[in-house]
Scaffold this active site. Structure first.
Site, short mmCIF file in Angstrom:
data_model
loop_
_atom_site.label_atom_id
_atom_site.label_comp_id
_atom_site.label_asym_id
_atom_site.label_seq_id
_atom_site.Cartn_x
_atom_site.Cartn_y
_atom_site.Cartn_z
N HIS A 152 -27.31 4.92 -7.36
CA HIS A 152 -28.47 5.81 -6.91
C HIS A 152 -29.58 5.66 -7.82
O HIS A 152 -29.60 6.05 -9.08
CB HIS A 152 -27.85 7.12 -7.09
CG HIS A 152 -26.51 7.46 -5.93
ND1 HIS A 152 -25.27 6.93 -6.31
CD2 HIS A 152 -26.77 7.94 -4.61
CE1 HIS A 152 -24.42 7.40 -5.20
NE2 HIS A 152 -25.25 7.97 -4.30
N ASP B 262 -28.85 4.20 -3.30
CA ASP B 262 -28.98 5.19 -2.42
C ASP B 262 -29.92 6.43 -2.99
O ASP B 262 -30.08 6.65 -4.17
CB ASP B 262 -27.58 5.66 -2.10
CG ASP B 262 -26.80 4.63 -1.00
OD1 ASP B 262 -27.50 3.56 -1.04
OD2 ASP B 262 -25.97 5.11 -0.69
ZN LIG Z 1 -26.42 9.31 -0.41
#
Ligand SMILES: [Zn+2]
Length: 276
Positions: free
Chosen positions: A216, A63
């Site tokens: 991430h 993400d």
């Molecule tokens: Zn996010």
């Protein structure tokens, strides 16, 4: 039809890439077409249902990118192990790094959306949330594919901080878009070391027996641990599943007894620390 063609192209790309990989590489064990007709939501951290994965199967999701200087290293690590993942991109970041955003798709990874500017949607009026999501569709599509149409190119969305609303869920479902939560995460928004992150994620994987993993690509500790993480997945017998847009409705399995949503806790944490 456009999405069916896209799915077919991705399947071919995955097959040809896998055949070039040696037996020592982690690789993709199977490609999972995810039906999006009528929408739906998956990911046990938020919803009482998830993808139909077998024990030991792992789906990798990244993400908040693309992030120059970091996402490239994530792509290199995935390529070195012949692994495909899904990237839920922030529109603003894709617009700032269009060549990098396009590279993600070119290397055969699945693209998903993660809004334009990453607001917590539960604090917004419906129209403002919808506009932020739509702006994200357009910015990512323009960066990745060079053109933004009314219908988003990908049918996959993840809410910032997992903070969905019933109204936005219904609107996304009306557009045949599937909302992704996650089954587990590495807590890589916390100020932990890469070693601590590795230890934590394997503890959680052992408990959950695999699932949809949230990472991430903007987090340096995740970038640093990724090559080791992929090698260890292979060593420990986990298998990577790559999902792509598929025909028909979403197929899910129900949460085990005793399930509860951690969304509210996560949203509070996100407001303080930047999760999701
Ligand atoms: Zn996010």
């Amino acid at each position: 039809m456009k999405r069916l063609l896209l799915a077919a192209a991705l399947l071919c790309a995955t097959a040809s890439t896998s055949s070039a990989c040696g037996p020592d590489a982690l690789g993709v064990s199977r490609t999972l077409p995810v039906g999006t007709l009528g929408g739906g939501e998956v990911g046990l951290k938020t919803y009482p249902r998830t993808l139909r994965l077998e024990p030991g199967e792992v789906v990798l999701t990244f993400d908040d990118g693309p992030a120059p200087g970091r996402t490239e290293k994530v792509l290199d690590a995935l390529a070195a192990e012949c692994v495909k993942a899904t990237f839920f991109m922030i529109g603003r970041n894709a617009a700032a790094a269009p060549a990098l955003a396009a590279r993600v798709a070119r290397e055969g990874h699945t693209i998903g959306y993660h809004s334009m500017t990453h607001p917590i949607m539960r604090g917004l009026a419906f129209d403002a949330g919808r506009k932020n999501i739509e702006d994200g569709f357009h910015a990512v599509d323009k960066a990745v594919y060079g053109v933004a149409r009314d219908e988003p190119h990908s049918p996959f969305f993840r809410f910032p901080g997992f903070a969905d609303t019933p109204q936005l869920d219904a609107w996304l479902a009306s557009r045949d878009m599937v909302v992704f939560g996650a089954d587990l995460w590495a807590s890589d928004w916390e100020p932990e070391s890469s070693d601590a992150e590795l230890k934590l994620i394997f503890e959680r994987l052992a408990r959950s027996k695999g699932g949809i993993v949230l990472l991430h690509d903007i987090q340096p500790r995740t970038v640093a641990m990724l090559p080791t993480f992929l090698r260890e997945l292979k060593k420990r017998g986990y298998r990577v599943v790559h999902f792509v847009p598929g025909p028909g409705p979403l197929e899910t399995r129900e949460a085990p007894p005793g399930w509860f949503s951690q969304t509210d806790r996560i949203i509070k944490g996100r407001k303080a620390a930047g999760a999701g």
